[in-house]
Design a protein around this motif. Sequence first.
Motif: not given
Length: 104
Positions: A19-25, A40-52
Amino acid sequence: MRWLAVILAACLSWSAWALDLQQAKQQGLIGEQLNGLVGVVRGSGEVNAIASDINRKRLENYQDIARKTGTSLTVVQARAGQLNIERTASGHYIQLADGSWRRK
């Protein structure tokens, strides 16, 4: 030897799945916060990694701006947060002052 090619192909194509930021949004996984960072609104390790990763880069930029303008980091982050929320597309998440998330 053939399995090695399969593993190599899978590793090379991993970035296509990421995922990239826009896709995650767009998927409602990440939203903009008042402090200029994403959360992170809701997510997994990949989402947390993107946010970090995004937050690390944003903080570097905010620190540069604060240093160049003689402004505190807190003020730069607050202004960036305001601008980011204003620019957030309709339907994407923003964080309210009480910490809750809502769609814009």
